[in-house]
Design an enzyme around this catalytic site. Structure first.
Site, PDB file in Angstrom:
ATOM      1  N   GLU A 138     -11.365  -4.830 -39.585  1.00 42.80           N
ATOM      2  CA  GLU A 138     -11.182  -5.754 -38.452  1.00 42.80           C
ATOM      3  C   GLU A 138      -9.928  -6.612 -38.624  1.00 42.80           C
ATOM      4  O   GLU A 138      -9.789  -7.655 -37.974  1.00 42.80           O
ATOM      5  CB  GLU A 138     -12.413  -6.655 -38.289  1.00 42.80           C
ATOM      6  CG  GLU A 138     -13.721  -5.942 -38.015  1.00 42.80           C
ATOM      7  CD  GLU A 138     -13.803  -5.215 -36.666  1.00 42.80           C
ATOM      8  OE1 GLU A 138     -12.814  -5.246 -35.907  1.00 42.80           O
ATOM      9  OE2 GLU A 138     -14.843  -4.598 -36.411  1.00 42.80           O
ATOM     10  N   HIS A 193     -16.350 -13.162 -39.344  1.00 42.22           N
ATOM     11  CA  HIS A 193     -17.127 -12.218 -38.535  1.00 42.22           C
ATOM     12  C   HIS A 193     -18.425 -11.912 -39.252  1.00 42.22           C
ATOM     13  O   HIS A 193     -18.419 -11.535 -40.434  1.00 42.22           O
ATOM     14  CB  HIS A 193     -16.315 -10.933 -38.322  1.00 42.22           C
ATOM     15  CG  HIS A 193     -17.101  -9.810 -37.735  1.00 42.22           C
ATOM     16  ND1 HIS A 193     -17.818  -9.923 -36.557  1.00 42.22           N
ATOM     17  CD2 HIS A 193     -17.299  -8.536 -38.157  1.00 42.22           C
ATOM     18  CE1 HIS A 193     -18.396  -8.777 -36.288  1.00 42.22           C
ATOM     19  NE2 HIS A 193     -18.111  -7.909 -37.245  1.00 42.22           N
ATOM     20  N   HIS A 240     -22.714 -10.334 -38.759  1.00 43.84           N
ATOM     21  CA  HIS A 240     -23.695  -9.594 -37.948  1.00 43.84           C
ATOM     22  C   HIS A 240     -24.965 -10.444 -37.851  1.00 43.84           C
ATOM     23  O   HIS A 240     -25.956 -10.187 -38.549  1.00 43.84           O
ATOM     24  CB  HIS A 240     -23.974  -8.235 -38.576  1.00 43.84           C
ATOM     25  CG  HIS A 240     -22.795  -7.312 -38.569  1.00 43.84           C
ATOM     26  ND1 HIS A 240     -22.794  -6.074 -39.182  1.00 43.84           N
ATOM     27  CD2 HIS A 240     -21.566  -7.444 -38.007  1.00 43.84           C
ATOM     28  CE1 HIS A 240     -21.611  -5.479 -38.997  1.00 43.84           C
ATOM     29  NE2 HIS A 240     -20.842  -6.307 -38.298  1.00 43.84           N
ATOM     30  N   GLU A 262     -28.143 -30.930 -30.716  1.00 43.99           N
ATOM     31  CA  GLU A 262     -26.808 -31.067 -31.321  1.00 43.99           C
ATOM     32  C   GLU A 262     -25.856 -29.926 -30.957  1.00 43.99           C
ATOM     33  O   GLU A 262     -24.670 -30.004 -31.255  1.00 43.99           O
ATOM     34  CB  GLU A 262     -26.946 -31.153 -32.844  1.00 43.99           C
ATOM     35  CG  GLU A 262     -27.779 -32.339 -33.279  1.00 43.99           C
ATOM     36  CD  GLU A 262     -26.972 -33.431 -33.982  1.00 43.99           C
ATOM     37  OE1 GLU A 262     -26.071 -33.087 -34.756  1.00 43.99           O
ATOM     38  OE2 GLU A 262     -27.259 -34.608 -33.741  1.00 43.99           O
ATOM     39  N   HIS A 280     -23.241  -6.433 -31.598  1.00 45.11           N
ATOM     40  CA  HIS A 280     -22.491  -6.317 -32.848  1.00 45.11           C
ATOM     41  C   HIS A 280     -22.558  -7.593 -33.702  1.00 45.11           C
ATOM     42  O   HIS A 280     -22.924  -7.528 -34.874  1.00 45.11           O
ATOM     43  CB  HIS A 280     -21.038  -5.946 -32.515  1.00 45.11           C
ATOM     44  CG  HIS A 280     -20.205  -5.620 -33.712  1.00 45.11           C
ATOM     45  ND1 HIS A 280     -19.199  -4.683 -33.704  1.00 45.11           N
ATOM     46  CD2 HIS A 280     -20.214  -6.123 -34.972  1.00 45.11           C
ATOM     47  CE1 HIS A 280     -18.642  -4.612 -34.900  1.00 45.11           C
ATOM     48  NE2 HIS A 280     -19.240  -5.486 -35.683  1.00 45.11           N
TER      49      HIS A 280
HETATM   50  O1  2HA Z   1     -18.221  -3.236 -41.448  1.00 50.26           O
HETATM   51  O2  2HA Z   1     -18.361  -5.618 -39.669  1.00 50.26           O
HETATM   52  O3  2HA Z   1     -17.006  -4.806 -37.568  1.00 50.26           O
HETATM   53  C1  2HA Z   1     -17.310  -4.218 -41.184  1.00 50.26           C
HETATM   54  C2  2HA Z   1     -17.573  -4.723 -39.847  1.00 50.26           C
HETATM   55  C3  2HA Z   1     -16.876  -4.079 -38.726  1.00 50.26           C
HETATM   56 ZN    ZN Z   2     -18.895  -5.971 -37.659  1.00 48.52          ZN
END
Ligand code: 2HA
Ligand code: ZN
Length: 285
Positions: free
Chosen positions: A116, A140, A142, A170, A211
């Protein structure tokens, strides 16, 4: 100074560990990047090497020319980062065109930066500009409950923002600018990076449907705290929805206006619409 003893690396690794402990980083899921401060680069300069080839980023980030980033490795597991940071993390530098990067530390067994990287760098470029250089972290993850919500709620900024604000008093104080939402897209490329960076012009956190999330911030604590707050609000919403009951009471648009006044924040009226009899945004669902 040894890279492994740098404060920024220790803080980075601690954040990776915290994210893993939340359950947001199954297998190789998620990635983290930090735009290193010039004095921090200076302190480790004699530990950096220069044998790397210039490699295309896959996106154009001219405003990041010459910047150094600490970056999780592609295919690497967050759970392994604290065990061996030098294998699972790397430091890269951006060339003067903003088109290529070079590895100058880490990925000790021959790894590469996260898949990414285009999204991270495009987001960094926007955030560096709109915050006058204050924001340095892009994260990032999940996040379980936000992903679940992206199957149920219409994929609109107004709806995600309002529904999550209502879950905890909040929330509007932590993310007064709201949340951006991107429909399902192929990950790992320039297109999703460009869409994300457009939303990062006005938001500090965005949802990638089915995602996860991207968050931006000034410090590791602030960025992690933002991700954590949004995900907790999503958990509350999933719990409320799972009871099968309609909300009997909630925080109303006028309550939000009163909160904004008391906390000296600005909440955009586009998130404070009157709902229909089903508790929904009129005309959408
Ligand atoms: O595996 O999260 O979006 C890495 C990630 C790709
Ligand atoms: Zn990801």
């Amino acid at each position: 100074m040894k890279v492994l003893e740098s404060r920024f690396l220790i803080d980075f690794v601690n954040m990776v560990q915290e994210g893993y402990e939340q359950g947001w980083h199954e297998r190789n899921g998620g990635n983290l990047t930090y735009r290193i401060k010039p004095h921090e680069v200076e302190a480790i300069k004699d530990r950096l090497y220069d044998r790397g080839e210039w490699t295309p980023i896959g996106a154009s980030v001219p405003d990041l020319a010459g910047e150094y980033f600490l970056v999780t490795g592609t295919g690497r597991y967050f759970r392994n980062v604290p065990i061996d940071p030098e294998v699972n993390l790397g430091i890269i530098v951006i060339d003067e065109t903003g088109e290529n990067y070079k590895v100058v530390w880490g990925y000790a067994d021959g790894g590469r930066p996260t898949s990414e990287l285009p999204s991270h760098l495009l987001n960094h470029q926007v955030k560096k500009r709109v915050t006058n250089g204050r924001h340095r972290i892009i994260y990032h993850a999940h996040t379980t409950n936000v992903i679940a919500l992206s199957f149920i709620l219409p994929l609109k900024d107004e709806i995600f923002t309002r529904e999550l604000w209502e879950m905890m008093t909040e929330c509007p104080v932590v993310f007064p600018e709201g949340i951006g939402v991107i429909e399902w897209m192929v990950p790992g490329g320039k297109e999703i990076g460009i869409r994300s960076s457009e939303l990062m012009e006005k938001y500090n956190v965005i949802v990638w449907a089915m995602h996860g999330m991207f968050a931006s911030g000034e410090t590791f604590d602030e960025t992690f705290g933002l991700m954590h707050t949004v995900e907790k609000a999503a958990e509350l919403l999933i719990k409320v929805m799972s009871t099968g009951n309609m909300k009997r009471q909630t925080i109303t648009p006028q309550d939000f206006r009163d909160l904004a006044k008391a906390f000296h924040i600005t909440l955009d009226e586009r998130f404070l619409y009157e709902k229909d009899e089903n508790g929904h945004m009129p005309g959408v669902y």
